[in-house]
Design an enzyme around this catalytic site. Structure first.
Site, PDB file in Angstrom:
ATOM      1  N   HIS A   3      -5.803   3.570  -7.173  1.00  0.00           N
ATOM      2  CA  HIS A   3      -7.143   3.979  -6.737  1.00  0.00           C
ATOM      3  C   HIS A   3      -7.852   4.912  -7.717  1.00  0.00           C
ATOM      4  O   HIS A   3      -9.032   5.199  -7.556  1.00  0.00           O
ATOM      5  CB  HIS A   3      -7.102   4.496  -5.303  1.00  0.00           C
ATOM      6  N   GLU A  28      11.499  -2.919  -0.178  1.00  0.00           N
ATOM      7  CA  GLU A  28      10.631  -1.799   0.182  1.00  0.00           C
ATOM      8  C   GLU A  28      10.108  -2.097   1.586  1.00  0.00           C
ATOM      9  O   GLU A  28       9.472  -3.131   1.812  1.00  0.00           O
ATOM     10  CB  GLU A  28       9.473  -1.662  -0.818  1.00  0.00           C
ATOM     11  N   THR A  74      -2.655  -4.254   1.078  1.00  0.00           N
ATOM     12  CA  THR A  74      -1.569  -5.176   1.408  1.00  0.00           C
ATOM     13  C   THR A  74      -1.227  -5.018   2.883  1.00  0.00           C
ATOM     14  O   THR A  74      -0.594  -4.056   3.281  1.00  0.00           O
ATOM     15  CB  THR A  74      -0.347  -4.872   0.506  1.00  0.00           C
ATOM     16  N   ARG A 111      -3.584  -6.844  -9.039  1.00  0.00           N
ATOM     17  CA  ARG A 111      -3.994  -7.858  -8.054  1.00  0.00           C
ATOM     18  C   ARG A 111      -4.593  -9.058  -8.759  1.00  0.00           C
ATOM     19  O   ARG A 111      -5.140  -8.936  -9.850  1.00  0.00           O
ATOM     20  CB  ARG A 111      -5.015  -7.255  -7.081  1.00  0.00           C
ATOM     21  N   HIS A 126      -0.443  -1.880  -8.936  1.00  0.00           N
ATOM     22  CA  HIS A 126      -0.532  -3.237  -8.393  1.00  0.00           C
ATOM     23  C   HIS A 126      -1.571  -4.018  -9.197  1.00  0.00           C
ATOM     24  O   HIS A 126      -2.752  -3.692  -9.156  1.00  0.00           O
ATOM     25  CB  HIS A 126      -0.943  -3.127  -6.910  1.00  0.00           C
ATOM     26  N   ARG A 146      -9.079  -6.077  -8.861  1.00  0.00           N
ATOM     27  CA  ARG A 146     -10.085  -5.172  -8.301  1.00  0.00           C
ATOM     28  C   ARG A 146      -9.868  -3.709  -8.716  1.00  0.00           C
ATOM     29  O   ARG A 146     -10.774  -2.914  -8.653  1.00  0.00           O
ATOM     30  CB  ARG A 146     -10.142  -5.286  -6.779  1.00  0.00           C
ATOM     31  N   HIS A 175       3.559   2.570   2.036  1.00  0.00           N
ATOM     32  CA  HIS A 175       2.265   2.129   2.566  1.00  0.00           C
ATOM     33  C   HIS A 175       1.788   3.073   3.660  1.00  0.00           C
ATOM     34  O   HIS A 175       2.432   3.219   4.686  1.00  0.00           O
ATOM     35  CB  HIS A 175       2.260   0.689   3.100  1.00  0.00           C
ATOM     36  N   ASN A 189       1.467   5.884  -6.852  1.00  0.00           N
ATOM     37  CA  ASN A 189       0.661   4.675  -7.093  1.00  0.00           C
ATOM     38  C   ASN A 189      -0.733   5.098  -7.581  1.00  0.00           C
ATOM     39  O   ASN A 189      -1.447   5.828  -6.887  1.00  0.00           O
ATOM     40  CB  ASN A 189       0.575   3.886  -5.775  1.00  0.00           C
ATOM     41  N   GLU A 204       3.695  -3.873  -9.078  1.00  0.00           N
ATOM     42  CA  GLU A 204       3.512  -4.645  -7.840  1.00  0.00           C
ATOM     43  C   GLU A 204       2.678  -5.876  -8.136  1.00  0.00           C
ATOM     44  O   GLU A 204       1.642  -5.785  -8.813  1.00  0.00           O
ATOM     45  CB  GLU A 204       2.769  -3.814  -6.793  1.00  0.00           C
TER      46      GLU A 204
HETATM   47  N1  PXP Z   1       4.068   0.044  -1.727  1.00  0.00           N
HETATM   48  C1  PXP Z   1       3.477  -1.182  -1.823  1.00  0.00           C
HETATM   49  C2  PXP Z   1       4.344  -2.368  -2.012  1.00  0.00           C
HETATM   50  C3  PXP Z   1       2.066  -1.298  -1.788  1.00  0.00           C
HETATM   51  O1  PXP Z   1       1.492  -2.523  -1.881  1.00  0.00           O
HETATM   52  C4  PXP Z   1       1.289  -0.130  -1.679  1.00  0.00           C
HETATM   53  C5  PXP Z   1      -0.205  -0.242  -1.700  1.00  0.00           C
HETATM   54  O2  PXP Z   1      -0.624  -0.713  -2.929  1.00  0.00           O
HETATM   55  C6  PXP Z   1       1.957   1.103  -1.600  1.00  0.00           C
HETATM   56  C7  PXP Z   1       3.335   1.158  -1.599  1.00  0.00           C
HETATM   57  C8  PXP Z   1       1.198   2.390  -1.500  1.00  0.00           C
HETATM   58  O3  PXP Z   1       0.480   2.408  -0.311  1.00  0.00           O
HETATM   59  P1  PXP Z   1      -0.611   3.552  -0.099  1.00  0.00           P
HETATM   60  O4  PXP Z   1      -1.601   3.390  -1.183  1.00  0.00           O
HETATM   61  O5  PXP Z   1      -1.134   3.248   1.266  1.00  0.00           O
HETATM   62  O6  PXP Z   1       0.119   4.861  -0.172  1.00  0.00           O
END
Ligand code: PXP
Length: 255
Positions: free
Chosen positions: A15, A156, A106, A50, A48, A54, A199, A12, A75
């Site tokens: 960030h 998921e 989330t 959003r 994601h 952001r 997550h 992901n 996402e």
């Molecule tokens: N899966 C989903 C559906 C999420 O919303 C997120 C966070 O955006 C992640 C995985 C990844 O989570 P993390 O950034 O905490 O590893």
């Protein structure tokens, strides 16, 4: 025992965009991070979009789809605007997540059991357009059963509560949350769903969860982007991959 299916790593890149947006410029570029992560062994990229934009922007999503050679997991919240963007972007998969503007991340799973009527046509539209739908839910039997009824091919499992308990050293809570994940993954698989998880995962929790044969994909972001500041993204992807492989190998050794 049959050989466990391979475990995919979705990285992901949200960030990277968070950091870029801190100065409202073009750098660091999440697409560059995605390309590097794939080169280092990621099996897919997750981002994601959003509602408040952001981190990831509409343009990032379009560029990710155009540039990466591996599946894009988009996402998003289940809104009409997002559906239109997803149908235009045509990612490999859409993961439907709950979204509250004031949350830092989330926080919980999507309440699919409580939103059946809204979600059913939404999922059908994505299915009909060849986009694989994944529902980000807690490992709760009522949610899992409804996900199967809604004909989503994938769930998921939200691993946030378990990961937080592990990091906090709360063994009792971690044990309860872990059992919930194990039972949920088993139930979902038996209901014919493909099972992903994500997550809050880090090297330790990713290695542990890799030992569940029902789970075939982990989506990981925040921890990896943080680690990448110290050792670089390619090294972080390789170390995560190695942790997941160790977890999977344990499963095969125990068989
Ligand atoms: N899966 C989903 C559906 C999420 O919303 C997120 C966070 O955006 C992640 C995985 C990844 O989570 P993390 O950034 O905490 O590893």
């Amino acid at each position: 025992m049959p050989k466990a299916p391979p475990l995919r790593l979705g990285v992901n890149v949200d960030h990277v965009a968070t950091l870029r947006n801190a100065r409202a410029g073009d750098r660091p570029d999440p697409v560059r991070a995605a390309l590097l992560a794939i080169e280092a062994g990621a099996d897919g990229i997750t981002a994601h979009l959003r509602e408040d934009r952001r981190h990831i922007s509409d343009e990032d999503m379009a560029r990710l789809k155009a540039r990466i050679s591996k599946p894009l997991n988009f996402e998003m919240a289940a809104t009409a605007d997002m559906l239109a963007i997803a149908l235009r972007t045509k990612p490999h998969a859409v993961c439907l997540v709950p979204e509250r503007r004031e949350e830092l991340t989330t926080e919980g799973g999507l309440d699919v059991a409580g939103q059946h009527n809204t979600l059913a046509p939404f999922i059908a539209r994505l299915n009909d357009n060849g986009v694989r739908v994944s529902l980000f839910i807690a490992a709760d039997p009522a949610q899992i059963e409804m996900a199967a009824k809604l004909r989503a091919p994938v769930i998921e499992i939200h691993t946030g509560a378990w990961c937080d308990a592990v990091v906090d050293g709360d063994r009792a809570k971690a044990g309860v949350e872990w059992q919930r994940i194990v039972a949920g993954a088993t139930l979902a698989r038996a209901a014919g769903l493909e099972v992903h998880a994500g997550h809050g995962l880090d090297y330790v929790t990713a290695e542990a969860i890799a030992a569940l044969p029902e789970i075939v994909e982990l989506n990981i972001g925040y921890y990896m982007i943080g680690e990448a500041l110290f050792v670089g993204l390619a090294q972080t992807v390789r170390t995560m991959r190695a942790a997941m492989d160790r977890g999977r190998a344990k499963l095969e050794n125990d068989a």
